[in-house]
Enzyme design. Structure first.
Site, short mmCIF file in Angstrom:
data_model
loop_
_atom_site.label_atom_id
_atom_site.label_comp_id
_atom_site.label_asym_id
_atom_site.label_seq_id
_atom_site.Cartn_x
_atom_site.Cartn_y
_atom_site.Cartn_z
N CYS A 156 0.71 -1.07 0.02
CA CYS A 156 -0.09 0.01 0.11
C CYS A 156 0.89 1.20 0.08
O CYS A 156 0.47 2.29 -0.41
CB CYS A 156 -0.96 -0.05 1.19
SG CYS A 156 -2.37 -1.05 1.00
N1 COA Z 1 -20.69 -8.95 7.68
C1 COA Z 1 -21.33 -9.11 9.09
N2 COA Z 1 -20.34 -9.37 10.03
C2 COA Z 1 -18.99 -9.36 9.97
C3 COA Z 1 -18.46 -9.34 8.69
C4 COA Z 1 -19.35 -9.30 7.56
N3 COA Z 1 -18.86 -9.17 6.38
N4 COA Z 1 -17.05 -9.49 8.74
C5 COA Z 1 -16.82 -9.80 10.21
N5 COA Z 1 -18.10 -9.76 10.93
C6 COA Z 1 -18.40 -9.79 12.31
C7 COA Z 1 -17.18 -10.54 13.01
O1 COA Z 1 -17.48 -12.08 12.89
C8 COA Z 1 -17.27 -10.03 14.22
O2 COA Z 1 -18.28 -10.66 15.10
P1 COA Z 1 -17.94 -11.27 16.52
O3 COA Z 1 -17.82 -9.78 17.28
O4 COA Z 1 -19.35 -11.74 16.87
O5 COA Z 1 -16.82 -11.95 16.66
C9 COA Z 1 -17.54 -8.85 14.29
O6 COA Z 1 -18.33 -8.52 13.05
C10 COA Z 1 -16.30 -7.64 14.14
O7 COA Z 1 -15.29 -8.31 13.45
P2 COA Z 1 -13.92 -7.68 13.09
O8 COA Z 1 -13.26 -8.43 12.07
O9 COA Z 1 -13.44 -7.49 14.57
O10 COA Z 1 -14.39 -6.00 12.55
P3 COA Z 1 -13.49 -5.02 12.61
O11 COA Z 1 -14.42 -3.83 13.23
O12 COA Z 1 -12.07 -5.09 12.95
O13 COA Z 1 -13.63 -4.38 11.04
C11 COA Z 1 -12.04 -4.27 9.14
C12 COA Z 1 -12.86 -5.21 10.08
C13 COA Z 1 -11.34 -5.09 8.17
C14 COA Z 1 -12.92 -3.30 8.54
C15 COA Z 1 -11.05 -3.62 9.97
O14 COA Z 1 -10.38 -4.37 10.90
C16 COA Z 1 -9.86 -2.78 9.26
O15 COA Z 1 -10.24 -1.82 8.44
N6 COA Z 1 -8.63 -2.86 9.57
C17 COA Z 1 -7.53 -2.25 9.08
C18 COA Z 1 -7.72 -2.64 7.53
C19 COA Z 1 -6.29 -2.20 6.89
O16 COA Z 1 -5.62 -1.00 6.82
N7 COA Z 1 -5.66 -3.08 6.25
C20 COA Z 1 -4.63 -2.80 5.31
C21 COA Z 1 -4.96 -3.34 4.14
S1 COA Z 1 -3.67 -2.75 3.13
#
Ligand code: COA
Length: 372
Positions: A156
Protein backbone atom coordinates in the site's frame (compact mmCIF):
# COMPACT_ATOMS: atom_id res chain seq x y z
CA UNK A 1 20.47 20.15 -6.86
CA UNK A 2 17.01 20.65 -8.37
CA UNK A 3 13.64 20.99 -6.63
CA UNK A 4 11.13 18.25 -7.57
CA UNK A 5 7.43 19.01 -7.96
CA UNK A 6 4.26 17.05 -8.60
CA UNK A 7 2.85 18.78 -11.65
CA UNK A 8 -0.10 16.50 -12.52
CA UNK A 9 -1.85 13.28 -11.59
CA UNK A 10 -4.14 10.96 -13.54
CA UNK A 11 -6.69 8.36 -12.46
CA UNK A 12 -7.95 5.45 -14.57
CA UNK A 13 -11.34 4.24 -13.27
CA UNK A 14 -12.27 0.62 -14.19
CA UNK A 15 -15.50 -0.04 -16.10
CA UNK A 16 -17.56 -1.87 -13.43
CA UNK A 17 -18.91 -0.90 -10.00
CA UNK A 18 -19.97 -3.30 -7.26
CA UNK A 19 -22.16 -1.91 -4.48
CA UNK A 20 -22.11 -3.39 -0.97
CA UNK A 21 -25.59 -4.82 -1.56
CA UNK A 22 -24.54 -6.59 -4.77
CA UNK A 23 -21.44 -7.96 -3.06
CA UNK A 24 -23.38 -9.24 -0.06
CA UNK A 25 -25.99 -10.99 -2.27
CA UNK A 26 -23.17 -12.86 -4.07
CA UNK A 27 -21.34 -13.70 -0.85
CA UNK A 28 -24.46 -14.99 0.86
CA UNK A 29 -25.34 -17.14 -2.17
CA UNK A 30 -21.80 -18.55 -2.05
CA UNK A 31 -22.13 -19.22 1.71
CA UNK A 32 -25.52 -20.96 1.24
CA UNK A 33 -24.07 -23.08 -1.53
CA UNK A 34 -21.03 -24.22 0.49
CA UNK A 35 -23.16 -24.76 3.60
CA UNK A 36 -25.60 -26.93 1.59
CA UNK A 37 -22.70 -28.97 0.18
CA UNK A 38 -21.44 -29.53 3.73
CA UNK A 39 -24.82 -29.89 5.44
CA UNK A 40 -23.96 -33.23 7.04
CA UNK A 41 -20.65 -32.09 8.54
CA UNK A 42 -22.26 -28.88 9.77
CA UNK A 43 -25.11 -30.87 11.40
CA UNK A 44 -22.56 -33.23 12.96
CA UNK A 45 -20.69 -30.26 14.39
CA UNK A 46 -17.42 -31.10 12.60
CA UNK A 47 -17.60 -28.01 10.36
CA UNK A 48 -18.82 -24.49 11.04
CA UNK A 49 -21.37 -22.98 8.70
CA UNK A 50 -20.22 -19.84 6.86
CA UNK A 51 -22.22 -16.93 8.30
CA UNK A 52 -23.86 -14.32 6.05
CA UNK A 53 -22.22 -10.98 5.35
CA UNK A 54 -24.10 -7.69 5.74
CA UNK A 55 -24.05 -4.29 4.02
CA UNK A 56 -24.70 -2.53 7.32
CA UNK A 57 -21.59 -4.13 8.87
CA UNK A 58 -19.43 -3.22 5.87
CA UNK A 59 -20.43 0.44 5.90
CA UNK A 60 -20.12 0.76 9.67
CA UNK A 61 -16.78 -1.11 9.96
CA UNK A 62 -15.08 0.47 6.94
CA UNK A 63 -16.99 3.44 5.49
CA UNK A 64 -16.94 1.70 2.08
CA UNK A 65 -20.09 1.92 -0.10
CA UNK A 66 -18.85 0.56 -3.45
CA UNK A 67 -15.75 -0.41 -5.39
CA UNK A 68 -14.62 -0.46 -9.05
CA UNK A 69 -13.38 -3.70 -10.63
CA UNK A 70 -11.93 -4.80 -13.97
CA UNK A 71 -14.39 -7.73 -14.07
CA UNK A 72 -17.66 -7.90 -12.19
CA UNK A 73 -19.28 -11.08 -13.43
CA UNK A 74 -16.61 -13.47 -12.13
CA UNK A 75 -16.48 -11.77 -8.71
CA UNK A 76 -20.25 -11.98 -8.27
CA UNK A 77 -20.60 -15.56 -9.54
CA UNK A 78 -21.18 -17.65 -6.36
CA UNK A 79 -19.60 -20.65 -8.10
CA UNK A 80 -16.39 -18.67 -8.82
CA UNK A 81 -15.83 -15.61 -6.59
CA UNK A 82 -12.87 -14.05 -8.40
CA UNK A 83 -12.47 -11.99 -11.59
CA UNK A 84 -12.46 -13.53 -15.04
CA UNK A 85 -9.71 -11.82 -17.04
CA UNK A 86 -9.08 -12.55 -20.69
CA UNK A 87 -5.80 -14.29 -21.59
CA UNK A 88 -3.74 -11.78 -23.58
CA UNK A 89 -1.07 -12.73 -26.07
CA UNK A 90 2.51 -11.66 -25.33
CA UNK A 91 2.27 -9.30 -28.32
CA UNK A 92 -0.47 -7.10 -26.88
CA UNK A 93 -0.28 -4.76 -23.89
CA UNK A 94 -0.75 -6.43 -20.51
CA UNK A 95 -3.74 -5.36 -18.43
CA UNK A 96 -1.63 -3.54 -15.82
CA UNK A 97 0.27 -1.66 -18.51
CA UNK A 98 -3.00 -0.73 -20.24
CA UNK A 99 -4.52 0.67 -17.04
CA UNK A 100 -1.27 2.44 -16.17
CA UNK A 101 -0.94 4.00 -19.62
CA UNK A 102 -4.49 5.41 -19.38
CA UNK A 103 -3.61 7.09 -16.06
CA UNK A 104 -0.27 8.34 -17.48
CA UNK A 105 -1.96 9.89 -20.53
CA UNK A 106 -4.38 11.79 -18.30
CA UNK A 107 -1.51 13.12 -16.15
CA UNK A 108 0.61 14.06 -19.19
CA UNK A 109 -2.39 15.74 -20.83
CA UNK A 110 -3.07 17.87 -17.75
CA UNK A 111 0.56 19.02 -17.67
CA UNK A 112 0.71 19.61 -21.45
CA UNK A 113 3.57 17.10 -21.75
CA UNK A 114 4.17 14.24 -24.17
CA UNK A 115 5.52 10.79 -23.34
CA UNK A 116 8.87 11.44 -24.99
CA UNK A 117 9.59 14.18 -22.44
CA UNK A 118 9.59 11.56 -19.66
CA UNK A 119 12.90 9.86 -18.84
CA UNK A 120 11.92 7.67 -15.87
CA UNK A 121 8.88 5.40 -15.36
CA UNK A 122 8.39 3.60 -12.05
CA UNK A 123 5.54 1.10 -11.84
CA UNK A 124 4.85 0.82 -8.12
CA UNK A 125 2.07 -1.51 -7.01
CA UNK A 126 1.19 -4.19 -4.47
CA UNK A 127 1.31 -6.98 -7.08
CA UNK A 128 2.79 -7.36 -10.57
CA UNK A 129 1.03 -9.50 -13.16
CA UNK A 130 4.31 -11.15 -14.19
CA UNK A 131 7.88 -11.41 -12.98
CA UNK A 132 9.53 -9.84 -16.05
CA UNK A 133 9.99 -7.92 -18.24
CA UNK A 134 9.06 -5.11 -15.85
CA UNK A 135 5.56 -3.65 -16.33
CA UNK A 136 7.23 -0.22 -16.11
CA UNK A 137 9.34 -0.95 -19.21
CA UNK A 138 6.18 -1.91 -21.11
CA UNK A 139 4.51 1.35 -20.01
CA UNK A 140 7.67 3.26 -21.01
CA UNK A 141 7.40 1.80 -24.52
CA UNK A 142 3.64 2.37 -24.83
CA UNK A 143 3.85 6.07 -23.92
CA UNK A 144 7.07 6.60 -25.91
CA UNK A 145 9.17 7.60 -22.89
CA UNK A 146 12.97 7.77 -23.01
CA UNK A 147 15.49 6.79 -20.34
CA UNK A 148 14.69 3.83 -18.12
CA UNK A 149 11.95 2.17 -16.11
CA UNK A 150 11.58 -0.31 -13.26
CA UNK A 151 8.99 -1.96 -11.04
CA UNK A 152 8.83 -1.75 -7.28
CA UNK A 153 6.51 -3.14 -4.62
CA UNK A 154 5.97 -1.77 -1.14
CA UNK A 155 2.30 -2.88 -1.02
CA UNK A 156 0.00 0.00 0.00
CA UNK A 157 2.96 2.38 0.36
CA UNK A 158 4.21 1.80 -3.19
CA UNK A 159 3.14 5.24 -4.47
CA UNK A 160 4.88 7.35 -1.82
CA UNK A 161 8.01 5.17 -1.88
CA UNK A 162 7.98 5.47 -5.69
CA UNK A 163 7.59 9.25 -5.41
CA UNK A 164 10.61 9.32 -3.09
CA UNK A 165 12.76 7.33 -5.55
CA UNK A 166 11.72 9.55 -8.48
CA UNK A 167 11.98 12.84 -6.56
CA UNK A 168 15.46 11.97 -5.27
CA UNK A 169 16.65 11.27 -8.83
CA UNK A 170 15.18 14.56 -10.04
CA UNK A 171 16.78 16.37 -7.09
CA UNK A 172 20.16 14.86 -7.98
CA UNK A 173 19.78 15.59 -11.70
CA UNK A 174 19.98 11.99 -12.96
CA UNK A 175 16.50 12.30 -14.48
CA UNK A 176 14.47 15.34 -15.50
CA UNK A 177 10.86 14.13 -15.61
CA UNK A 178 9.32 10.98 -14.08
CA UNK A 179 6.03 9.13 -13.95
CA UNK A 180 5.18 7.03 -10.90
CA UNK A 181 2.40 4.67 -11.98
CA UNK A 182 0.19 2.60 -9.64
CA UNK A 183 -2.01 0.07 -11.46
CA UNK A 184 -3.79 -1.90 -8.72
CA UNK A 185 -5.85 -4.98 -9.64
CA UNK A 186 -6.59 -5.77 -6.02
CA UNK A 187 -9.60 -7.86 -7.13
CA UNK A 188 -7.05 -10.46 -8.30
CA UNK A 189 -5.54 -11.01 -4.84
CA UNK A 190 -8.52 -10.31 -2.59
CA UNK A 191 -10.16 -13.44 -1.14
CA UNK A 192 -13.79 -12.72 -2.08
CA UNK A 193 -14.82 -15.89 -0.19
CA UNK A 194 -13.61 -14.52 3.17
CA UNK A 195 -16.39 -12.66 4.99
CA UNK A 196 -13.90 -10.74 7.18
CA UNK A 197 -12.30 -8.95 4.23
CA UNK A 198 -14.34 -9.59 1.05
CA UNK A 199 -15.48 -5.95 0.95
CA UNK A 200 -12.25 -4.06 1.46
CA UNK A 201 -10.57 -3.68 -1.94
CA UNK A 202 -11.20 -2.13 -5.37
CA UNK A 203 -9.29 -1.72 -8.66
CA UNK A 204 -7.87 1.51 -10.14
CA UNK A 205 -4.69 2.98 -11.64
CA UNK A 206 -3.06 6.30 -10.81
CA UNK A 207 -0.10 8.17 -12.28
CA UNK A 208 1.92 11.01 -10.75
CA UNK A 209 4.06 13.25 -12.94
CA UNK A 210 7.14 14.65 -11.18
CA UNK A 211 9.26 17.38 -12.80
CA UNK A 212 11.80 20.01 -11.87
CA UNK A 213 9.86 22.86 -10.31
CA UNK A 214 11.58 25.31 -12.68
CA UNK A 215 10.06 23.42 -15.67
CA UNK A 216 6.44 23.99 -14.60
CA UNK A 217 4.23 27.07 -14.18
CA UNK A 218 2.20 25.51 -11.37
CA UNK A 219 2.01 22.36 -9.29
CA UNK A 220 3.05 21.14 -5.87
CA UNK A 221 6.67 21.53 -4.80
CA UNK A 222 7.88 18.44 -2.93
CA UNK A 223 9.25 19.95 0.30
CA UNK A 224 10.36 16.63 1.79
CA UNK A 225 9.59 12.91 1.91
CA UNK A 226 9.88 10.44 4.77
CA UNK A 227 9.59 6.65 4.39
CA UNK A 228 9.74 4.01 7.14
CA UNK A 229 9.24 0.24 7.44
CA UNK A 230 8.90 -2.21 10.31
CA UNK A 231 8.43 -5.96 9.68
CA UNK A 232 5.01 -7.46 10.48
CA UNK A 233 3.12 -10.58 9.39
CA UNK A 234 -0.26 -9.01 10.08
CA UNK A 235 -0.82 -8.19 6.39
CA UNK A 236 0.63 -10.94 4.22
CA UNK A 237 0.27 -12.73 0.88
CA UNK A 238 2.38 -15.89 0.37
CA UNK A 239 1.88 -16.19 -3.39
CA UNK A 240 5.17 -16.12 -5.27
CA UNK A 241 7.50 -17.72 -7.76
CA UNK A 242 8.41 -20.67 -5.52
CA UNK A 243 4.78 -21.74 -5.28
CA UNK A 244 4.92 -24.89 -7.43
CA UNK A 245 8.09 -26.09 -5.74
CA UNK A 246 6.44 -26.51 -2.36
CA UNK A 247 4.18 -29.28 -1.04
CA UNK A 248 0.56 -28.33 -1.87
CA UNK A 249 1.93 -25.16 -3.41
CA UNK A 250 -0.54 -25.21 -6.29
CA UNK A 251 -3.58 -26.00 -4.11
CA UNK A 252 -6.39 -23.46 -3.63
CA UNK A 253 -4.79 -22.14 -0.46
CA UNK A 254 -6.11 -19.22 1.60
CA UNK A 255 -2.62 -17.79 2.06
CA UNK A 256 -2.16 -17.31 -1.70
CA UNK A 257 -4.50 -14.31 -1.42
CA UNK A 258 -4.42 -11.21 0.80
CA UNK A 259 -4.60 -12.06 4.51
CA UNK A 260 -4.76 -9.70 7.45
CA UNK A 261 -5.30 -9.51 11.17
CA UNK A 262 -7.54 -6.47 10.79
CA UNK A 263 -7.81 -5.59 14.46
CA UNK A 264 -4.05 -5.86 15.04
CA UNK A 265 -3.40 -3.74 11.93
CA UNK A 266 -5.72 -1.12 13.32
CA UNK A 267 -4.04 -1.09 16.73
CA UNK A 268 -0.44 -1.15 15.52
CA UNK A 269 -0.53 0.96 12.36
CA UNK A 270 -2.50 3.91 13.76
CA UNK A 271 0.09 4.99 16.38
CA UNK A 272 2.92 4.23 13.93
CA UNK A 273 1.45 6.48 11.23
CA UNK A 274 0.40 9.33 13.53
CA UNK A 275 3.86 9.44 15.16
CA UNK A 276 5.55 9.20 11.73
CA UNK A 277 3.63 12.20 10.38
CA UNK A 278 4.20 14.30 13.52
CA UNK A 279 7.95 13.54 13.49
CA UNK A 280 8.18 14.34 9.80
CA UNK A 281 6.44 17.69 10.30
CA UNK A 282 8.52 18.42 13.43
CA UNK A 283 11.82 17.74 11.66
CA UNK A 284 10.78 20.16 8.90
CA UNK A 285 9.74 22.80 11.44
CA UNK A 286 6.13 22.71 10.22
CA UNK A 287 3.28 23.08 12.68
CA UNK A 288 0.45 20.61 11.93
CA UNK A 289 -1.93 23.60 12.08
CA UNK A 290 -0.23 24.95 8.92
CA UNK A 291 -1.41 21.93 6.87
CA UNK A 292 -4.32 22.81 4.62
CA UNK A 293 -4.94 19.18 3.63
CA UNK A 294 -4.16 15.56 4.49
CA UNK A 295 -4.45 13.09 1.60
CA UNK A 296 -4.35 9.82 3.50
CA UNK A 297 -4.20 6.16 2.48
CA UNK A 298 -7.74 4.98 1.91
CA UNK A 299 -8.28 1.77 3.89
CA UNK A 300 -10.81 2.59 6.56
CA UNK A 301 -12.78 5.73 7.49
CA UNK A 302 -12.35 5.28 11.24
CA UNK A 303 -8.59 4.91 10.77
CA UNK A 304 -8.41 8.14 8.78
CA UNK A 305 -10.59 10.02 11.27
CA UNK A 306 -8.23 8.88 14.05
CA UNK A 307 -5.07 9.91 12.18
CA UNK A 308 -6.59 13.27 11.20
CA UNK A 309 -7.51 13.99 14.84
CA UNK A 310 -4.12 12.89 16.16
CA UNK A 311 -2.17 14.99 13.64
CA UNK A 312 -4.31 18.14 13.74
CA UNK A 313 -5.10 17.90 17.47
CA UNK A 314 -8.83 18.31 16.67
CA UNK A 315 -11.51 16.88 14.39
CA UNK A 316 -10.65 17.58 10.73
CA UNK A 317 -13.15 20.00 9.15
CA UNK A 318 -14.74 20.03 5.70
CA UNK A 319 -12.23 18.95 3.10
CA UNK A 320 -9.17 19.04 5.37
CA UNK A 321 -8.89 15.25 5.19
CA UNK A 322 -10.97 14.07 2.22
CA UNK A 323 -11.88 10.41 1.77
CA UNK A 324 -12.57 8.64 -1.51
CA UNK A 325 -12.83 5.13 -0.02
CA UNK A 326 -16.63 5.31 0.10
CA UNK A 327 -16.60 5.22 -3.74
CA UNK A 328 -13.35 3.29 -4.49
CA UNK A 329 -12.82 1.10 -1.35
CA UNK A 330 -9.16 0.39 -0.51
CA UNK A 331 -7.18 0.68 -3.74
CA UNK A 332 -3.88 -0.14 -2.05
CA UNK A 333 -1.07 2.20 -3.18
CA UNK A 334 -3.38 4.35 -5.32
CA UNK A 335 -5.74 5.58 -2.58
CA UNK A 336 -3.89 8.67 -1.33
CA UNK A 337 -3.11 9.69 -4.93
CA UNK A 338 -6.82 9.50 -5.93
CA UNK A 339 -7.64 11.70 -2.91
CA UNK A 340 -4.88 14.14 -3.99
CA UNK A 341 -6.12 14.08 -7.61
CA UNK A 342 -9.71 14.81 -6.62
CA UNK A 343 -9.10 17.31 -3.81
CA UNK A 344 -6.10 19.52 -4.54
CA UNK A 345 -7.11 22.02 -7.25
CA UNK A 346 -8.61 24.48 -4.76
CA UNK A 347 -5.38 24.98 -2.78
CA UNK A 348 -3.75 28.42 -3.12
CA UNK A 349 -0.06 29.17 -3.76
CA UNK A 350 1.87 28.71 -0.51
CA UNK A 351 -0.66 26.22 0.94
CA UNK A 352 0.89 23.13 2.51
CA UNK A 353 -0.47 19.57 2.37
CA UNK A 354 0.65 16.05 3.20
CA UNK A 355 0.20 12.82 1.21
CA UNK A 356 0.52 9.72 3.40
CA UNK A 357 0.27 6.03 2.62
CA UNK A 358 0.60 3.04 4.94
CA UNK A 359 0.08 -0.70 4.92
CA UNK A 360 1.79 -4.05 4.60
CA UNK A 361 5.42 -4.31 5.64
CA UNK A 362 4.46 -2.45 7.81
CA UNK A 363 5.32 0.56 5.70
CA UNK A 364 4.51 4.26 5.88
CA UNK A 365 5.46 7.07 3.52
CA UNK A 366 4.70 10.79 3.83
CA UNK A 367 5.23 13.58 1.30
CA UNK A 368 4.97 17.25 2.33
CA UNK A 369 3.98 19.43 -0.62
CA UNK A 370 3.54 23.19 -1.18
CA UNK A 371 1.30 24.63 -3.87
CA UNK A 372 2.88 27.05 -6.35
N1 COA B 1 -20.60 -9.05 7.73
C1 COA B 1 -21.14 -9.12 8.96
N2 COA B 1 -20.40 -9.30 10.08
C2 COA B 1 -19.07 -9.43 9.94
C3 COA B 1 -18.45 -9.37 8.68
C4 COA B 1 -19.26 -9.17 7.55
N3 COA B 1 -18.75 -9.10 6.32
N4 COA B 1 -17.12 -9.52 8.85
C5 COA B 1 -16.92 -9.69 10.16
N5 COA B 1 -18.08 -9.65 10.83
C6 COA B 1 -18.30 -9.79 12.27
C7 COA B 1 -17.22 -10.63 12.90
O1 COA B 1 -17.56 -12.01 12.82
C8 COA B 1 -17.21 -10.12 14.32
O2 COA B 1 -18.27 -10.71 15.03
P1 COA B 1 -18.10 -11.09 16.59
O3 COA B 1 -17.87 -9.78 17.28
O4 COA B 1 -19.39 -11.74 16.89
O5 COA B 1 -16.91 -12.00 16.64
C9 COA B 1 -17.55 -8.64 14.15
O6 COA B 1 -18.21 -8.51 12.90
C10 COA B 1 -16.33 -7.74 14.20
O7 COA B 1 -15.34 -8.28 13.28
P2 COA B 1 -13.91 -7.64 13.13
O8 COA B 1 -13.12 -8.41 12.11
O9 COA B 1 -13.29 -7.44 14.47
O10 COA B 1 -14.30 -6.22 12.47
P3 COA B 1 -13.53 -4.86 12.52
O11 COA B 1 -14.34 -3.89 13.26
O12 COA B 1 -12.10 -5.04 12.93
O13 COA B 1 -13.55 -4.41 11.00
C11 COA B 1 -12.02 -4.29 9.15
C12 COA B 1 -12.92 -5.18 10.01
C13 COA B 1 -11.30 -5.15 8.12
C14 COA B 1 -12.88 -3.28 8.44
C15 COA B 1 -11.01 -3.56 10.05
O14 COA B 1 -10.36 -4.46 10.92
C16 COA B 1 -9.94 -2.80 9.31
O15 COA B 1 -10.23 -1.92 8.53
N6 COA B 1 -8.67 -3.08 9.61
C17 COA B 1 -7.52 -2.43 9.05
C18 COA B 1 -7.59 -2.55 7.57
C19 COA B 1 -6.34 -2.13 6.90
O16 COA B 1 -5.91 -1.04 6.97
N7 COA B 1 -5.74 -3.05 6.21
C20 COA B 1 -4.64 -2.74 5.45
C21 COA B 1 -4.83 -3.39 4.16
S1 COA B 1 -3.73 -2.72 3.07
Amino acid sequence: MFTPAITATGVYVPPHTITNDELVVAFNAYADRVNAENAEAIAAGTLEAIPHSSSEFILKASGIESRYVMDKEGVLDPARMYPRLRQRSDDEPGIMAEMGVAACKTALGKAGRSGDEVDLVICAASNMERAYPAIAVEIQKLIGARGFAFDMNVACSSATFGIQAAADMIRAGSVRRALVVNPEITSGHLEWRDRDCHFIFGDVATATLIERREDAAHGFEIRSIRCATEFSNNIRNNNGFLRRNRPDGMADRRDMQFMQEGRKVFKEVLPMVSAHILHHLGDDGIDAGALKRLWLHQANKTMNDFIGRKVLGRDPEGNEQPNILQEFANTSSAGSIIAFDRFSDDLAPGDLGLICSFGAGYSVGSVIVERF
